[in-house]
Design a protein around this motif. Structure first.
Motif, PDB file in Angstrom:
ATOM      1  N   CYS A 177       0.828  -1.203   0.000  1.00 46.90           N
ATOM      2  CA  CYS A 177       0.000   0.000   0.000  1.00 46.90           C
ATOM      3  C   CYS A 177       0.868   1.261   0.000  1.00 46.90           C
ATOM      4  O   CYS A 177       2.043   1.218   0.351  1.00 46.90           O
ATOM      5  CB  CYS A 177      -0.979  -0.003   1.170  1.00 46.90           C
ATOM      6  N   ARG A 219       0.377   4.086   1.746  1.00 50.02           N
ATOM      7  CA  ARG A 219       0.487   4.785   3.020  1.00 50.02           C
ATOM      8  C   ARG A 219       1.450   4.118   3.987  1.00 50.02           C
ATOM      9  O   ARG A 219       2.292   4.763   4.590  1.00 50.02           O
ATOM     10  CB  ARG A 219      -0.904   4.852   3.686  1.00 50.02           C
ATOM     11  N   HIS A 220       1.281   2.810   4.165  1.00 53.36           N
ATOM     12  CA  HIS A 220       2.012   2.125   5.225  1.00 53.36           C
ATOM     13  C   HIS A 220       3.101   1.202   4.696  1.00 53.36           C
ATOM     14  O   HIS A 220       3.902   0.699   5.471  1.00 53.36           O
ATOM     15  CB  HIS A 220       1.038   1.308   6.083  1.00 53.36           C
ATOM     16  N   CYS A 226      -3.730  -2.188   2.394  1.00 53.75           N
ATOM     17  CA  CYS A 226      -3.341  -3.122   3.453  1.00 53.75           C
ATOM     18  C   CYS A 226      -4.462  -3.186   4.487  1.00 53.75           C
ATOM     19  O   CYS A 226      -5.452  -2.460   4.398  1.00 53.75           O
ATOM     20  CB  CYS A 226      -2.026  -2.681   4.099  1.00 53.75           C
ATOM     21  N   CYS A 259      -5.244   0.209   6.027  1.00 49.77           N
ATOM     22  CA  CYS A 259      -5.995   1.067   5.098  1.00 49.77           C
ATOM     23  C   CYS A 259      -7.470   0.661   5.085  1.00 49.77           C
ATOM     24  O   CYS A 259      -8.353   1.523   5.156  1.00 49.77           O
ATOM     25  CB  CYS A 259      -5.470   0.925   3.673  1.00 49.77           C
TER      26      CYS A 259
HETATM   27 ZN   LIG Z   1      -1.986   0.809   4.239  1.00 51.30          ZN
END
Ligand SMILES: [Zn+2]
Length: 169
Positions: free
Chosen positions: A17, A19-20, A72, A75
């Motif tokens: 993902c 973001r993470h 993920c 998310c």
């Molecule tokens: Zn994520």
């Protein structure tokens, strides 16, 4: 920057993902809309310019179809909870509004019912805020480029970047 024709085909996106940088547990198809800055002065807010602005708006919105964007577990949980808050506000507000009006139709002189109705009326538009927070664009930190030719990801995770075929970003 991801070209729009590559995100429109499934299987082109990384397994992590944005973001993470965690492995994707879910793949999501969605339409990413560009943010639009509307030009023109707002002084002449008559019907004509209103219509003109709407037309301008429609011509400037770019939509990119995205297939199989990696999300993920974190998310997915973030998105689910924001959308749950949004629907709780919206349907809670709607229920309060409709319920108090229905009860008010059969009884009279109960002032708290009016307060409940007003409360419901106020809650419903508030649902827009968590709804935006749960939207895909906000969740993954992505938007379309002004010309609508590519997807721009803000601060993508290293794991996401590493799997892009061409990462000039
Ligand atoms: Zn994520």
């Amino acid at each position: 920057m991801l070209p729009s024709d590559s995100v429109a085909r499934p299987g082109n996106l990384p397994r992590y993902c944005t973001r993470h940088g965690r492995p994707a547990t879910r793949r999501k198809d969605f339409a990413l809309q560009s943010k639009v800055r509307i030009e023109g002065r707002r002084i002449f807010a008559n019907v004509f310019s209103q219509t003109e602005r709407l037309a301008q708006h429609a011509s400037k919105v770019r939509v990119i179809d995205v297939k199989g964007w990696p999300l993920c577990a974190v998310c997915v949980r973030t998105r689910t909870s924001w959308l749950a808050v949004a629907s709780a506000l919206f349907f809670g507000g709607l229920a309060a509004l409709v319920g108090s009006l229905a009860v008010g139709a059969f009884t009279d002189g109960m002032q708290w019912l009016a307060a409940v109705a007003v409360g419901g009326f106020v809650l419903m538009p508030l649902a827009a805020f968590p709804f935006v927070r749960g939207s895909m664009g906000r969740l993954i930190g992505a938007m379309t480029s002004p010309d609508g030719e590519s997807v721009i990801v803000e601060n993508p995770s290293a794991a996401f970047l590493a799997e892009l075929p061409d990462h000039r970003s």
